[in-house]
Scaffold this motif. Structure first.
Motif, PDB file in Angstrom:
ATOM      1  N   GLN A  62       1.494   2.936  17.204  1.00 22.19           N
ATOM      2  CA  GLN A  62       1.480   2.656  15.766  1.00 22.19           C
ATOM      3  C   GLN A  62       2.831   2.905  15.114  1.00 22.19           C
ATOM      4  O   GLN A  62       3.085   2.448  14.003  1.00 22.19           O
ATOM      5  CB  GLN A  62       0.437   3.527  15.061  1.00 22.19           C
ATOM      6  N   CYS A  94      -7.839   2.398   9.622  1.00 21.92           N
ATOM      7  CA  CYS A  94      -6.695   2.536  10.519  1.00 21.92           C
ATOM      8  C   CYS A  94      -5.433   2.217   9.736  1.00 21.92           C
ATOM      9  O   CYS A  94      -5.409   1.221   9.008  1.00 21.92           O
ATOM     10  CB  CYS A  94      -6.857   1.573  11.699  1.00 21.92           C
ATOM     11  N   LEU A  95      -4.413   3.055   9.898  1.00 15.50           N
ATOM     12  CA  LEU A  95      -3.160   2.820   9.166  1.00 15.50           C
ATOM     13  C   LEU A  95      -2.504   1.506   9.601  1.00 15.50           C
ATOM     14  O   LEU A  95      -1.695   0.957   8.859  1.00 15.50           O
ATOM     15  CB  LEU A  95      -2.192   3.995   9.373  1.00 15.50           C
ATOM     16  N   HIS A 129     -10.768   6.862  18.661  1.00 18.29           N
ATOM     17  CA  HIS A 129      -9.959   5.897  17.912  1.00 18.29           C
ATOM     18  C   HIS A 129      -8.498   5.951  18.379  1.00 18.29           C
ATOM     19  O   HIS A 129      -7.881   4.914  18.649  1.00 18.29           O
ATOM     20  CB  HIS A 129     -10.076   6.214  16.411  1.00 18.29           C
TER      21      HIS A 129
HETATM   22 NI    NI Z   1      -5.793   3.551  14.019  1.00 22.69          NI
END
Ligand code: NI
Length: 181
Positions: free
Chosen positions: A53, A101-102, A143
């Motif tokens: 991410q 989720c970012l 996650h």
């Molecule tokens: Ni996420």
């Protein structure tokens, strides 16, 4: 340092992350990276953040649940750094709950997750971690470890019809008197 967060559609979100050599963990530059990931998670009120991410195809995730405005009902989880995590499912019963989720901004969806896991990983000081996680804690770990495999929560949803824009979700799901479907 606040890191730039990759969103769904950036190829790194779909990449398999690589294991981190254990001896790298205590290096100052790696410790600085961990600090930056924690700072980035806090900046965006995330409960977890995985390497891909922040554009790093590495098997690292940070997580923490403490009075989080995005997850007001969640049980607290202390700040944890998971490096090269290995998850063993202890209870295959699944529980559905909302996730965001970012990397998928402004959406929420109902996701089934296993109830109980054993987690083995390297911690932030290079120490061996081995613990059992249940319920929301187990959800966050599933996650985040999915991110290390190039998977995101929408892949795990069994019914995409619960997918909701955050503002509508807050109005119709979180609002008093209107609970989960
Ligand atoms: Ni996420």
């Amino acid at each position: 340092m606040i890191l730039k967060v990759a969103r769904l559609g950036h190829p790194i979100i779909r990449m398999q992350a690589k294991p981190i050599p254990a001896e790298h963990v205590v290096r100052p530059e790696f410790q600085a990276l961990i600090d930056a990931m924690v700072e980035t998670m806090h900046e965006y009120s995330g409960v977890g953040l995985a390497g891909p991410q922040v554009h790093l195809p590495l098997q690292i995730a940070v997580l923490e649940v403490a009075d989080n405005p995005r997850y007001p009902d969640a049980q607290p989880v202390p700040l944890t750094v998971l490096i090269n995590p290995v998850v063993t499912i202890l209870d295959r019963a699944t529980v559905e709950d909302w996730e965001g989720c970012l990397s998928i901004p402004d959406l929420r969806g109902l996701v089934p997750r296993f109830k109980e896991l054993r987690v083995q990983a390297i911690g932030r000081d290079g120490e061996a971690l081995d613990f059992v996680a249940r319920d929301f804690h187990a959800r966050v770990i599933q996650h985040e470890t999915d991110h290390l495999k190039g998977e995101v929560y929408v892949d795990r949803m069994t019914d995409l019809r619960s997918l909701s824009h955050l503002a509508e979700w807050q109005r119709y799901v979180v609002a008093p008197g209107i609970r989960k479907p």
